[in-house]
Design a protein around this motif. Structure first.
Motif, short mmCIF file in Angstrom:
data_model
loop_
_atom_site.label_atom_id
_atom_site.label_comp_id
_atom_site.label_asym_id
_atom_site.label_seq_id
_atom_site.Cartn_x
_atom_site.Cartn_y
_atom_site.Cartn_z
N GLY A 107 27.55 22.14 12.96
CA GLY A 107 28.33 21.79 11.95
C GLY A 107 27.30 20.05 11.67
O GLY A 107 26.50 19.95 12.31
N TYR A 108 27.28 19.99 10.25
CA TYR A 108 26.87 18.94 9.85
C TYR A 108 26.78 17.15 10.92
O TYR A 108 28.21 16.92 11.88
N GLY A 109 25.52 16.26 11.13
CA GLY A 109 25.88 15.45 11.98
C GLY A 109 27.15 14.11 11.61
O GLY A 109 27.42 13.56 12.80
N ILE A 110 26.99 13.97 10.35
CA ILE A 110 27.46 12.89 9.71
C ILE A 110 29.24 13.33 10.08
O ILE A 110 30.13 11.95 9.82
N GLY B 115 23.06 16.88 19.37
CA GLY B 115 22.63 15.73 20.02
C GLY B 115 23.61 15.08 20.60
O GLY B 115 23.25 13.85 21.18
N PHE B 116 24.48 15.14 20.09
CA PHE B 116 25.95 14.05 20.17
C PHE B 116 26.82 15.01 21.42
O PHE B 116 26.84 14.08 22.23
N LEU C 290 18.90 13.53 5.84
CA LEU C 290 18.82 12.44 6.00
C LEU C 290 20.51 11.84 6.16
O LEU C 290 20.82 11.06 6.53
N PHE C 291 21.30 12.12 4.36
CA PHE C 291 22.35 12.77 4.75
C PHE C 291 22.76 12.98 5.07
O PHE C 291 23.89 12.57 5.44
N ALA C 292 22.83 13.38 5.52
CA ALA C 292 23.74 14.57 6.82
C ALA C 292 23.42 13.71 8.09
O ALA C 292 24.32 14.87 8.82
N HIS C 293 23.01 13.34 8.28
CA HIS C 293 22.73 12.84 9.38
C HIS C 293 22.28 12.98 10.59
O HIS C 293 23.06 13.42 11.88
N MET C 294 20.92 14.70 11.15
CA MET C 294 20.62 15.27 11.43
C MET C 294 20.68 14.57 13.02
O MET C 294 19.52 13.46 12.82
N THR C 295 21.22 14.92 13.75
CA THR C 295 20.86 14.39 15.74
C THR C 295 20.75 15.84 16.24
O THR C 295 21.68 15.91 17.06
N PRO C 296 19.73 16.52 16.54
CA PRO C 296 19.28 17.36 17.17
C PRO C 296 19.27 17.26 18.30
O PRO C 296 18.98 15.44 19.40
#
Length: 510
Positions: free
Chosen positions: A272-275, A312-313, A354-360
């Protein structure tokens, strides 16, 4: 000979002649203009230029534009000074005052005078304040001849001057990103340039420029507004066997998260999205699935941020295709496809990431390249075991995206179809509306629209074959779609395989 450097300039246009002068400055430094956009009806103050040239030309061009006051290095609201000049009834007075304003290259926002009005001896003026020292000198020059009363300063964020369109737009982007502090943030300037480029490209597809920019903002606003107390998910919990439980989480926007829970493994397929990460962790805790340290592996089916943006989290090994890793590295969802040079694809990726806080993840375990083994029309890249079952990794054809993979467990009757087979019919209206943002902004979500048709046909054929085999054992193939509920075939359509429950955060929980 060094390769040309690419640069962009956001140019301030105080008058019609300055556009010509700015272009002349750029050309005189040896730079080649590769893109320009200026729309006076939208914002007469701002023009966008993309250029290419060697390092020296870029440096010289930047400095020359700065020296002439054309280059915008900030997108902060300018203030407006309002003042009143007491004018005598002498012919030529207005002309004299305007000559002074022109001498100081003042940016006039308003000028008003009526000798039959309520204040017949008053000339009301409002100027943009770009340079406070210059404005002070201008006022003093006028005061040498006339009486001047300062009425006050207006902060631009409450000003309805239409020529501040891009400034207001950038401020709204900052609000979404929760980064309001730095008016000279070069990252925001770069985004403004890229969003302008995306909107300009969309006009070639019959879209309105301003409408395209608004769609970009609506995308970011939707993601931000569906976090925290507004977060919800449609959840399916399916007991596939005594040793394997499947969870499907449909988030407010973007793709599904799947969790395969067995006694020896807890596997996440797509993140899912990082956000939504903090909300997803609370949801996982509610369903007894632990936190960032409680997954044994994560599998990413492809490189769109709604499928890989929170990887990435987690403190778990992440497995994916080499092509997906390249897409993540290059920040271009069309990498490896014939459309990889399209601006629409590149800028859309930057925007949504950017908006979705992409954290690979910082590193990925890459599946080995395809060998000779195939399952249907799809090469087998790898396999792993969980809950006593064998799962195979199948390589897609690249219709939706290069590097996309499928996960198949024939024994358990599971096929993770990623974004090749979807069940959009059973999306909630809100999710369906959100999906339309992507369709609008890239015109098609598939990097190769023709290839995805044949790929979907081949995958559907494989799924029907597997389902028929399972039917002989009074079982069904579960289609774990990238969007929509886990489904089964029912004659000519797919229907949800189980009941879906609505998850919301428990009120008052942290």
């Amino acid at each position: 000979m060094s390769a040309d450097k690419k640069e962009f300039f956001i140019i301030r246009i105080p008058d019609t002649g300055s556009l010509l002068e700015a272009v002349h400055v750029i050309a005189s430094t040896g730079l080649t203009i590769t893109r320009c956009h200026y729309n006076r009806s939208l914002d007469p103050d701002t023009a966008f230029f993309s250029v290419s040239g060697d390092e020296k030309a870029c440096t010289d061009g930047t400095q020359a534009l700065l020296d002439m006051g054309y280059l915008q290095t900030t997108i902060a609201y300018p203030k407006n000074i309002r003042f009143t000049i007491i004018v005598p009834e002498i012919p030529g007075t207005l002309h004299h005052i305007l000559k002074i304003l022109n001498q100081f290259q003042a940016e006039i926002s308003l000028i008003s005078f009526d000798n039959r009005g309520r204040y017949p001896d008053s000339l009301h003026v409002m100027l943009r304040v770009r340079n406070a020292v210059m404005i002070e000198e201008l006022i003093n020059e006028i005061r040498n001849t006339y009486s001047v009363e300062i009425d006050g300063y207006d902060c631009g964020d409450s000003c309805e001057d239409g020529s501040l369109y891009y400034v207001k737009y950038a401020t709204r982007v900052r609000d979404i990103l929760q980064n309001p502090e730095d008016p000279e943030d070069p990252h925001i300037l770069n985004l403004l340039n890229q969003f302008s480029h995306l909107a300009q490209q969309l006009t070639e597809y019959g879209k309105e420029y301003q409408d395209a920019l608004d769609h970009i903002l609506q995308n970011g606003l939707h993601l931000k507004s569906t976090t925290g107390k507004n977060f919800c998910a449609d959840v399916q919990k399916i007991f596939v066997t005594d040793t394997l439980t499947l969870y499907c989480f449909q988030l407010p926007g973007g793709g599904n998260i799947f969790v395969i829970n067995t006694p020896d493994e807890r596997i996440m397929v797509d993140t899912g999205y990082g956000i939504y990460h903090e909300d997803v962790l609370r949801m996982f805790e509610y369903y007894g699935l632990g936190g960032i340290d409680d997954f044994t592996r994560i599998i990413l089916t492809h490189g769109d941020t709604d499928h890989c943006g929170a990887a990435g989290f987690f403190n778990a090994p992440v497995y994916t295709h080499e092509g997906t890793w390249k897409i993540i590295e290059t920040n271009n969802r069309a990498w490896g496809a014939s459309s990889q040079e399209l601006v629409l694809e590149q800028v859309y990726t930057v925007m949504i990431n950017l908006f979705a806080h992409m954290t690979p993840p910082s590193v990925c375990e890459l599946f080995p390249p395809a060998g000779t083994e195939k399952y249907g029309d799809f090469p087998v890249l790898d396999s792993f075991s969980a809950g006593g079952f064998t799962f195979k990794i199948l390589e897609g054809h690249g219709g939706h995206q290069h590097g996309l993979i499928y996960v198949l467990c024939q024994e358990a009757g599971l096929l993770f179809t990623s974004d090749t087979i979807l069940n959009l019919k059973y999306l909630s209206p809100e999710r369906s509306d959100y999906n339309n943002f992507a369709v609008y902004l890239v015109t098609t979500v598939n990097v190769d629209p023709d290839l995805v048709k044949s790929e979907r046909k081949a995958l559907t054929k494989l799924a029907i074959t597997l389902d028929n085999r399972l039917r002989e054992k009074n079982r069904r193939l579960l289609l774990c779609c990238g969007h929509g509920p886990v489904s089964v075939f029912n004659e000519k359509e797919m229907v949800p395989a189980s009941r879906t429950e609505l998850y919301r955060h428990v009120t008052g929980s942290s």
